[in-house]
Design a protein around this motif. Structure first.
Motif, short mmCIF file in Angstrom:
data_model
loop_
_atom_site.label_atom_id
_atom_site.label_comp_id
_atom_site.label_asym_id
_atom_site.label_seq_id
_atom_site.Cartn_x
_atom_site.Cartn_y
_atom_site.Cartn_z
N LEU A 46 39.40 47.27 38.54
CA LEU A 46 39.67 48.14 37.63
C LEU A 46 39.98 47.03 36.30
N ILE A 47 39.13 46.96 35.40
CA ILE A 47 38.97 45.95 34.48
C ILE A 47 39.08 46.66 33.23
N ASN A 48 40.26 46.32 32.36
CA ASN A 48 40.50 47.32 31.15
C ASN A 48 39.72 46.31 29.91
N TRP A 49 38.50 46.60 29.72
CA TRP A 49 38.05 45.66 28.43
C TRP A 49 38.49 46.13 27.06
N LYS A 50 39.03 45.31 26.29
CA LYS A 50 39.48 45.52 25.11
C LYS A 50 38.89 44.90 24.12
#
Length: 51
Positions: A46-50
């Motif tokens: 789970l990578i949260n790209w901001k």
């Protein structure tokens, strides 16, 4: 080798037949296949790209 006595041929045939009859069951019953159980772990990162 035609000079060998027929008794020698019979004894050779019996010897190789006995070895063959002993080797085959041993080879059959001593073979232990590894079960092909494949565990696939689904890796989700789970990578949260901001952006």
């Amino acid at each position: 080798m035609p000079q060998m006595a027929p008794l020698s041929w019979v004894s050779l045939f019996i010897m190789f037949s006995v070895i063959f009859m002993l080797f085959n069951p041993l080879n059959y019953y001593l073979y232990l296949p590894e079960p092909k159980i494949s565990h696939f772990k689904k890796t989700t990162s789970l990578i949260n790209w901001k952006w």
